[in-house]
Design a protein around this motif. Structure first.
Motif, short mmCIF file in Angstrom:
data_model
loop_
_atom_site.label_atom_id
_atom_site.label_comp_id
_atom_site.label_asym_id
_atom_site.label_seq_id
_atom_site.Cartn_x
_atom_site.Cartn_y
_atom_site.Cartn_z
N THR A 222 0.96 -1.45 -0.21
CA THR A 222 -0.15 -0.17 0.13
C THR A 222 1.12 1.26 -0.15
OG1 THR A 222 -1.27 -1.62 1.42
CG2 THR A 222 -2.05 0.85 0.99
N TYR A 223 0.58 2.52 -1.01
CA TYR A 223 1.92 3.67 -1.18
C TYR A 223 0.96 4.09 -0.31
CZ TYR A 223 4.17 6.89 -3.28
OH TYR A 223 5.55 7.84 -3.40
N ILE A 224 2.26 4.96 0.33
CA ILE A 224 1.96 5.62 1.32
C ILE A 224 0.89 6.88 1.50
CG2 ILE A 224 3.94 7.58 0.86
CD1 ILE A 224 2.49 6.62 4.75
N ASP A 225 0.87 6.84 0.92
CA ASP A 225 -0.74 8.68 -0.05
C ASP A 225 -1.99 7.44 -0.15
OD1 ASP A 225 2.03 9.85 -0.26
OD2 ASP A 225 1.42 10.17 -2.56
N GLU A 226 -2.22 6.81 -0.40
CA GLU A 226 -3.30 5.86 0.20
C GLU A 226 -3.52 5.78 1.12
OE1 GLU A 226 -3.38 2.18 -2.52
OE2 GLU A 226 -1.60 2.96 -3.55
N ILE A 227 -2.59 5.52 2.40
CA ILE A 227 -3.07 5.31 3.54
C ILE A 227 -3.31 6.91 4.25
CG2 ILE A 227 -2.13 5.29 5.99
CD1 ILE A 227 -2.30 3.02 4.47
N VAL A 228 -2.90 7.65 3.65
CA VAL A 228 -3.39 9.07 4.29
C VAL A 228 -4.84 9.92 3.62
CG1 VAL A 228 -2.19 11.04 3.60
CG2 VAL A 228 -0.98 9.83 4.38
N GLU A 229 -4.39 9.39 2.69
CA GLU A 229 -5.97 9.51 1.67
C GLU A 229 -7.33 9.31 2.51
OE1 GLU A 229 -8.97 11.96 -0.42
OE2 GLU A 229 -5.94 11.71 -0.30
N GLY A 230 -6.70 7.55 2.53
CA GLY A 230 -8.59 6.67 3.51
C GLY A 230 -8.36 8.12 4.93
N ILE A 231 -6.92 7.87 5.84
CA ILE A 231 -7.08 8.93 6.82
C ILE A 231 -7.51 10.03 6.77
CG2 ILE A 231 -5.86 9.36 9.21
CD1 ILE A 231 -3.81 7.42 8.34
N VAL A 232 -7.91 11.21 6.20
CA VAL A 232 -7.99 12.21 5.64
C VAL A 232 -9.73 12.27 5.48
CG1 VAL A 232 -7.83 14.68 3.85
CG2 VAL A 232 -6.05 13.36 5.13
N ARG A 233 -10.04 11.59 4.76
CA ARG A 233 -11.40 11.46 4.30
C ARG A 233 -12.30 10.96 6.07
NH1 ARG A 233 -11.95 8.85 -0.87
NH2 ARG A 233 -10.30 9.73 -2.84
N LEU A 234 -11.65 9.70 6.44
CA LEU A 234 -12.25 9.46 7.94
C LEU A 234 -12.69 9.78 8.60
CD1 LEU A 234 -10.87 5.65 7.48
CD2 LEU A 234 -13.50 6.20 7.57
N LEU A 235 -11.77 11.12 8.63
CA LEU A 235 -11.37 12.09 9.91
C LEU A 235 -13.09 12.85 10.10
CD1 LEU A 235 -7.73 13.70 10.05
CD2 LEU A 235 -9.16 12.31 11.32
N ASN A 263 -9.86 -2.35 7.02
CA ASN A 263 -9.20 -2.81 6.04
C ASN A 263 -7.85 -1.26 5.19
OD1 ASN A 263 -8.49 -5.70 6.94
ND2 ASN A 263 -9.62 -5.98 5.27
N ILE A 264 -7.34 -1.02 5.68
CA ILE A 264 -6.33 -0.25 4.24
C ILE A 264 -5.14 -0.48 3.26
CG2 ILE A 264 -5.17 1.41 6.26
CD1 ILE A 264 -6.27 3.74 4.70
N GLY A 265 -5.47 -1.17 2.75
CA GLY A 265 -4.35 -2.25 1.44
C GLY A 265 -4.85 -1.70 0.28
N GLY A 266 -4.53 -2.46 -0.47
CA GLY A 266 -3.97 -1.91 -1.81
C GLY A 266 -5.17 -3.29 -2.70
N ASN A 267 -5.41 -4.01 -1.85
CA ASN A 267 -6.41 -5.06 -2.58
C ASN A 267 -5.83 -5.43 -3.45
OD1 ASN A 267 -9.57 -4.77 -4.55
ND2 ASN A 267 -8.96 -6.24 -2.86
N ASN A 268 -4.86 -5.79 -3.97
CA ASN A 268 -3.42 -6.02 -4.93
C ASN A 268 -2.41 -6.69 -4.16
OD1 ASN A 268 -3.20 -6.89 -8.27
ND2 ASN A 268 -1.92 -4.63 -7.99
#
Length: 338
Positions: A222-235, A263-268
Motif C-alpha cells: 500500500t503506497y503511503i499516499d493511499e494511507i493518508v488519503e484514507g485517514i483524511v477522508r475518515l477524520l 482494512n486499508i490496503g492496496g487490494n492487489n
C-alpha cells in the motif's frame, strides 16, 4: 478547520499525514518519543520538514511513561477535535526479541490515549491496527468480519488487544473509535526495518538480500499516499452505532457502539519476486539473493478486502507498484546520496 493530535508524528505515516493536514489548513499537534528502534536521525529529518510550518506544534514525549501523568493531561486538556494515534512499537520479528517494549508502547501508551480521549471528549479517535492481526487465517482476501483469534506474533497480539481496548471505551464512554488495519505500507521516508528498505540498502552496498520462504510469498503493498488519503477522508466521519448489529450472531469490525475496524490496503497482492525485480529495475542493479525458510511470526500472504473502507469514504486512487517504488528509490538515492 480542526485541531488534530497526531501521535508518532516523526514516523513514516505520521510525517506524511501531518504534511497533508497542514496543507489543508488544520492545526496539528505532533507527539513522538523519537526512540532509537531505528535511526533517530531519519526521524529528526522527517520532523525538520514539519517544524516551523504554520499550525504545527511538537512535543517530544513517551506516551507510555507511567511516571509522566502529563501524557493523559496533554490529550484531556488539548481541545483536540480528533486524535490519530500512530505511535507504536512496530515490527513483527523484534516483538519476539523484546516483547516488553511492545507491552509498554502498544498497550500502556494506548491506555493513556484512550483515557485522554475519553476525558477530553474527543469527537473521533483513529488508531493504527495492522494486517498482522489476521495471523494464521488462510481465507483470502482478509475481511474485517473474519475471526482474528490466532495471532502468530506478539506484535499482532498487541494490535488485536488495541482493537478490544478501543471497543470497551466506545461501549462504556461513547468514544467514537476507528481502527485501521494497515497492509505493508511503503514509499519515500519509509521505515528502515521494512523489507523493501532493507533490500534497497543491501543492493546499493552490493550485499546479498535475504529472501524468506524461498520467495514464495505475496504482499498487499500500500503506497503511503493511499494511507493518508484514507485517514483524511475518515477524520470527519466518526463511526455510528450499527443498528443492524446482532449480538446473537456478532460480526467482527462493527458494533452496537460507535466503533469500527477497517482494512486499508492496496487490494492487489504482489508476488515477492515481482516486487524485488521492480525494485532492482529502479535501482539499476540485480541483487544476489539468499533463499531462506519462512521466519517465525511471518505469514505467507496478505490481501485486503477494502469494500468496507470504500463504502465509508469512496474509492481511493491506487498508485502502481512501479510508480510507487520509483518514487521511493528517487527519494532513497537523494537522501543517502547514492
Amino acid at each position: 478547520m480542526s485541531n488534530i493530535l497526531v501521535t508518532g508524528a516523526a514516523g513514516f505515516i505520521g510525517m506524511h499525514l501531518c504534511e497533508r493536514l497542514l496543507a489543508e489548513g488544520h492545526t496539528v499537534y505532533g507527539v513522538d518519543s523519537v526512540n532509537d528502534y531505528y535511526d533517530p536521525a531519519l526521524k529528526r529529518a522527517r520532523l525538520a520538514r514539519l517544524l516551523g510550518q504554520p499550525g504545527f506544534s511538537f512535543d517530544e514525549r513517551d506516551l507510555a511513561d507511567p511516571a509522566d501523568p502529563a501524557a493523559v493531561a496533554l490529550i484531556t486538556d488539548g481541545g483536540f477535535d480528533a486524535v490519530v494515534h500512530l505511535a507504536a512499537q512496530a515490527g513483527v520479528r523484534y516483538s519476539i526479541e523484546a516483547p516488553l517494549a511492545y507491552a509498554a508502547a502498544n498497550l500502556a501508551a494506548f491506555t493513556h490515549v484512550l483515557e485522554g480521549c475519553r476525558h477530553g471528549r474527543v469527537k473521533h479517535l483513529i488508531f493504527a491496527s495492522s494486517s498482522s492481526v489476521y495471523g494464521g487465517n488462510r481465507k483470502l482476501p482478509f475481511c474485517e468480519t473474519d475471526p482474528t483469534d490466532h495471532p502468530v506474533s506478539f506484535y499482532a497480539a498487541t494490535k488485536k488487544a488495541n482493537e478490544g481496548m478501543a471497543h470497551s471505551y466506545a461501549h462504556l464512554f461513547g468514544l467514537p473509535v476507528t481502527g485501521l488495519r494497515f497492509f505493508t505500507v511503503y514509499g519515500p521516508w519509509g521505515r528502515p526495518d521494512m523489507a523493501y528498505y532493507k533490500f534497497a540498502q543491501k543492493i546499493v552496498r552490493g550485499d546479498a538480500i535475504d529472501v524468506y520462504n524461498h520467495g514464495q510469498m505475496r504482499r498487499d503493498f500500500t503506497y503511503i499516499d493511499e494511507i493518508v488519503e484514507g485517514i483524511v477522508r475518515l477524520l470527519p466521519k466518526p463511526p455510528q452505532p450499527n443498528p443492524a448489529f446482532d449480538p446473537l450472531h456478532p460480526r467482527s469490525g462493527t458494533s452496537w457502539a460507535p466503533y469500527r475496524i477497517l482494512n486499508i490496503g492496496g487490494n492487489n497482492p504482489v508476488p515477492l519476486m515481482d516486487f524485488i525485480s521492480t525494485l532492482e529495475k529502479h535501482l539499476g542493479v540485480t541483487a544476489a539473493k539468499n533463499f531462506l525458510p519462512m521466519q517465525d511470526g511471518d505469514v505467507q500472504e496478505t490481501y485486503a478486502d477494502t469494500t468496507a473502507l470504500e463504502a465509508a469514504v469512496g474509492p481511493i486512487a491506487r498508485i502502481s507498484l512501479d510508480q510507487g517504488l520509483g518514487n521511493f528509490v528517487g527519494w532513497f538515492k537523494g537522501y543517502y546520496g547514492v
